[in-house]
Scaffold this motif. Structure first.
Motif, PDB file in Angstrom:
ATOM      1  N   VAL A 124      34.478  36.980  34.115  1.00 44.37           N
ATOM      2  CA  VAL A 124      35.432  35.866  34.237  1.00 44.37           C
ATOM      3  C   VAL A 124      35.892  35.731  35.685  1.00 44.37           C
ATOM      4  O   VAL A 124      35.985  34.624  36.232  1.00 44.37           O
ATOM      5  N   THR A 125      36.140  36.871  36.333  1.00 40.67           N
ATOM      6  CA  THR A 125      36.616  36.843  37.711  1.00 40.67           C
ATOM      7  C   THR A 125      35.547  36.249  38.637  1.00 40.67           C
ATOM      8  O   THR A 125      35.829  35.362  39.453  1.00 40.67           O
ATOM      9  N   THR A 126      34.323  36.714  38.513  1.00 37.59           N
ATOM     10  CA  THR A 126      33.245  36.211  39.375  1.00 37.59           C
ATOM     11  C   THR A 126      33.064  34.710  39.176  1.00 37.59           C
ATOM     12  O   THR A 126      32.957  33.948  40.137  1.00 37.59           O
ATOM     13  N   ALA A 127      33.073  34.270  37.924  1.00 33.70           N
ATOM     14  CA  ALA A 127      32.842  32.846  37.640  1.00 33.70           C
ATOM     15  C   ALA A 127      33.999  31.993  38.161  1.00 33.70           C
ATOM     16  O   ALA A 127      33.778  30.937  38.761  1.00 33.70           O
ATOM     17  N   ALA A 128      35.242  32.452  37.967  1.00 31.71           N
ATOM     18  CA  ALA A 128      36.401  31.645  38.377  1.00 31.71           C
ATOM     19  C   ALA A 128      36.453  31.492  39.893  1.00 31.71           C
ATOM     20  O   ALA A 128      36.836  30.441  40.409  1.00 31.71           O
ATOM     21  N   PHE A 129      36.080  32.543  40.608  1.00 34.93           N
ATOM     22  CA  PHE A 129      36.189  32.488  42.064  1.00 34.93           C
ATOM     23  C   PHE A 129      34.973  31.845  42.725  1.00 34.93           C
ATOM     24  O   PHE A 129      35.010  31.563  43.921  1.00 34.93           O
ATOM     25  N   LYS A 130      33.902  31.643  41.954  1.00 33.54           N
ATOM     26  CA  LYS A 130      32.673  31.088  42.540  1.00 33.54           C
ATOM     27  C   LYS A 130      32.946  29.758  43.226  1.00 33.54           C
ATOM     28  O   LYS A 130      32.435  29.482  44.305  1.00 33.54           O
ATOM     29  N   THR A 131      33.785  28.921  42.608  1.00 31.63           N
ATOM     30  CA  THR A 131      34.032  27.584  43.163  1.00 31.63           C
ATOM     31  C   THR A 131      35.422  27.479  43.785  1.00 31.63           C
ATOM     32  O   THR A 131      35.839  26.389  44.176  1.00 31.63           O
ATOM     33  N   ALA A 132      36.161  28.604  43.843  1.00 35.07           N
ATOM     34  CA  ALA A 132      37.543  28.535  44.336  1.00 35.07           C
ATOM     35  C   ALA A 132      37.549  28.522  45.865  1.00 35.07           C
ATOM     36  O   ALA A 132      36.732  29.192  46.501  1.00 35.07           O
ATOM     37  N   PRO A 133      38.507  27.767  46.452  1.00 35.83           N
ATOM     38  CA  PRO A 133      38.649  27.831  47.900  1.00 35.83           C
ATOM     39  C   PRO A 133      39.203  29.203  48.289  1.00 35.83           C
ATOM     40  O   PRO A 133      39.859  29.862  47.484  1.00 35.83           O
ATOM     41  N   HIS A 134      38.947  29.652  49.467  1.00 36.69           N
ATOM     42  CA  HIS A 134      39.469  30.920  50.001  1.00 36.69           C
ATOM     43  C   HIS A 134      38.971  32.132  49.203  1.00 36.69           C
ATOM     44  O   HIS A 134      39.649  33.145  49.143  1.00 36.69           O
ATOM     45  N   SER A 135      37.820  32.035  48.577  1.00 41.90           N
ATOM     46  CA  SER A 135      37.305  33.185  47.833  1.00 41.90           C
ATOM     47  C   SER A 135      36.535  34.098  48.774  1.00 41.90           C
ATOM     48  O   SER A 135      35.792  33.632  49.631  1.00 41.90           O
ATOM     49  N   SER A 136      36.716  35.395  48.593  1.00 40.98           N
ATOM     50  CA  SER A 136      35.931  36.348  49.379  1.00 40.98           C
ATOM     51  C   SER A 136      34.629  36.688  48.665  1.00 40.98           C
ATOM     52  O   SER A 136      33.737  37.283  49.252  1.00 40.98           O
ATOM     53  N   GLY A 137      34.548  36.341  47.393  1.00 41.36           N
ATOM     54  CA  GLY A 137      33.368  36.716  46.604  1.00 41.36           C
ATOM     55  C   GLY A 137      33.389  38.167  46.168  1.00 41.36           C
ATOM     56  O   GLY A 137      32.467  38.636  45.506  1.00 41.36           O
ATOM     57  N   THR A 138      34.445  38.885  46.520  1.00 37.19           N
ATOM     58  CA  THR A 138      34.517  40.319  46.193  1.00 37.19           C
ATOM     59  C   THR A 138      35.596  40.609  45.154  1.00 37.19           C
ATOM     60  O   THR A 138      35.926  41.770  44.903  1.00 37.19           O
ATOM     61  N   GLU A 139      36.154  39.571  44.544  1.00 35.19           N
ATOM     62  CA  GLU A 139      37.326  39.783  43.681  1.00 35.19           C
ATOM     63  C   GLU A 139      37.034  40.707  42.507  1.00 35.19           C
ATOM     64  O   GLU A 139      37.872  41.548  42.161  1.00 35.19           O
ATOM     65  N   ALA A 140      35.855  40.575  41.885  1.00 34.87           N
ATOM     66  CA  ALA A 140      35.545  41.456  40.741  1.00 34.87           C
ATOM     67  C   ALA A 140      35.435  42.904  41.222  1.00 34.87           C
ATOM     68  O   ALA A 140      35.906  43.832  40.553  1.00 34.87           O
ATOM     69  N   ARG A 141      34.828  43.077  42.403  1.00 34.69           N
ATOM     70  CA  ARG A 141      34.694  44.435  42.949  1.00 34.69           C
ATOM     71  C   ARG A 141      36.066  45.038  43.284  1.00 34.69           C
ATOM     72  O   ARG A 141      36.289  46.231  43.158  1.00 34.69           O
ATOM     73  N   ILE A 142      36.983  44.203  43.731  1.00 34.50           N
ATOM     74  CA  ILE A 142      38.341  44.681  44.032  1.00 34.50           C
ATOM     75  C   ILE A 142      38.980  45.244  42.754  1.00 34.50           C
ATOM     76  O   ILE A 142      39.553  46.339  42.751  1.00 34.50           O
ATOM     77  N   ILE A 143      38.863  44.504  41.656  1.00 29.30           N
ATOM     78  CA  ILE A 143      39.450  44.968  40.392  1.00 29.30           C
ATOM     79  C   ILE A 143      38.795  46.287  39.971  1.00 29.30           C
ATOM     80  O   ILE A 143      39.481  47.226  39.544  1.00 29.30           O
ATOM     81  N   GLU A 144      37.482  46.353  40.111  1.00 34.50           N
ATOM     82  CA  GLU A 144      36.775  47.588  39.728  1.00 34.50           C
ATOM     83  C   GLU A 144      37.240  48.757  40.606  1.00 34.50           C
ATOM     84  O   GLU A 144      37.438  49.873  40.118  1.00 34.50           O
ATOM     85  N   GLY A 145      37.439  48.498  41.893  1.00 28.80           N
ATOM     86  CA  GLY A 145      37.903  49.552  42.808  1.00 28.80           C
ATOM     87  C   GLY A 145      39.312  50.012  42.486  1.00 28.80           C
ATOM     88  O   GLY A 145      39.619  51.209  42.517  1.00 28.80           O
ATOM     89  N   LEU A 146      40.172  49.058  42.162  1.00 34.06           N
ATOM     90  CA  LEU A 146      41.545  49.415  41.775  1.00 34.06           C
ATOM     91  C   LEU A 146      41.528  50.282  40.520  1.00 34.06           C
ATOM     92  O   LEU A 146      42.220  51.307  40.436  1.00 34.06           O
ATOM     93  N   ARG A 147      40.702  49.874  39.556  1.00 31.89           N
ATOM     94  CA  ARG A 147      40.631  50.626  38.298  1.00 31.89           C
ATOM     95  C   ARG A 147      40.139  52.042  38.564  1.00 31.89           C
ATOM     96  O   ARG A 147      40.699  53.021  38.078  1.00 31.89           O
TER      97      ARG A 147
END
Ligand SMILES: CC(C)(COP(=O)(O)OP(=O)(O)OC[C@H]1O[C@@H](n2cnc3c(N)ncnc32)[C@H](O)[C@@H]1OP(=O)(O)O)[C@@H](O)C(=O)NCCC(=O)NCCS
Length: 166
Positions: free
Chosen positions: A19-42
């Motif tokens: 869901v994170t990867t798909a939502a940020f794919k078209t979002a402005p200001h996306s780093s493309g790393t948001e899913a990885r950030i969540i995984e790293g936090l976890r």
């Protein structure tokens, strides 16, 4: 729609990343790393709150909250984000439900406050405001905002968890 907001369970992890990867794919200001950030936090035990919005067993949204430091000190303040709603469910109030649920939980955990980096037109509805005394990257910005939950305002420069450097 039967919407439920709850904490993540192990079986949700792959869907949260998707869901994170798909939502940020078209979002402005996306780093493309948001899913990885969540995984790293976890992986670091720094995913203080990981809330999912579930509709009939499908994960359609997610919000993460993690500890931040202010002037290099851990102050019981948290950062909101990433937050994502699946494309077909955006604009239906689900992001607001997730964020309000997370802020309520932080409040009951006696958190001092929460920061967010994002569009003030969206985040002001939760009470987030820009405070020139609490900065990110050294300079005040209308996009960097804070919400006091318990106690006094904080001052200084904010650092997110190192997982945000993913
Ligand atoms: C931003 C996001 C989380 C909002 O969740 P949502 O469920 O779609 O939004 P809601 O239905 O709760 O709120 C809709 C309102 O927010 C506004 N809004 C939504 N996204 C916005 C954005 N990026 N900037 C400004 N306003 C926004 C809408 O215009 C609408 O305003 P209104 O209530 O005045 O009509 C979601 O659209 C999303 O996942 N976007 C892609 C990823 C992203 O940008 N995440 C945020 C950065 S961390």
């Amino acid at each position: 729609m039967t919407l439920e907001i709850r904490s993540e369970q192990p079986a949700d992890i792959a869907a949260i990343s998707a869901v994170t990867t798909a939502a940020f794919k078209t979002a402005p200001h996306s780093s493309g790393t948001e899913a990885r950030i969540i995984e790293g936090l976890r992986a670091a035990g720094a995913l203080t709150l990981s809330l999912v919005a579930v509709d009939q067993d499908e994960i359609i949204g997610h919000a993460a909250f993690s500890p931040i430091s202010i002037a290099d000190v851990q102050e019981d303040w948290y950062g909101l984000g990433p937050v994502s709603i699946s494309l077909e469910h955006q604009g239906q109030g689900i992001g607001q439900l997730l964020i309000r649920a997370g802020l309520e939980r932080l409040r009951s955990l006696q958190a001092a406050g929460c920061v967010v980096l994002g569009d003030p037109r969206y985040y002001q509805r939760f009470g987030f405001v820009s405070d020139p005394a609490l900065t990110y990257g050294g300079d005040p910005s209308p996009y960097f905002q804070r919400l006091i939950l318990n106690g006094p305002p904080a001052a200084g420069d904010v650092s997110y968890h190192s997982a945000f450097e993913a």
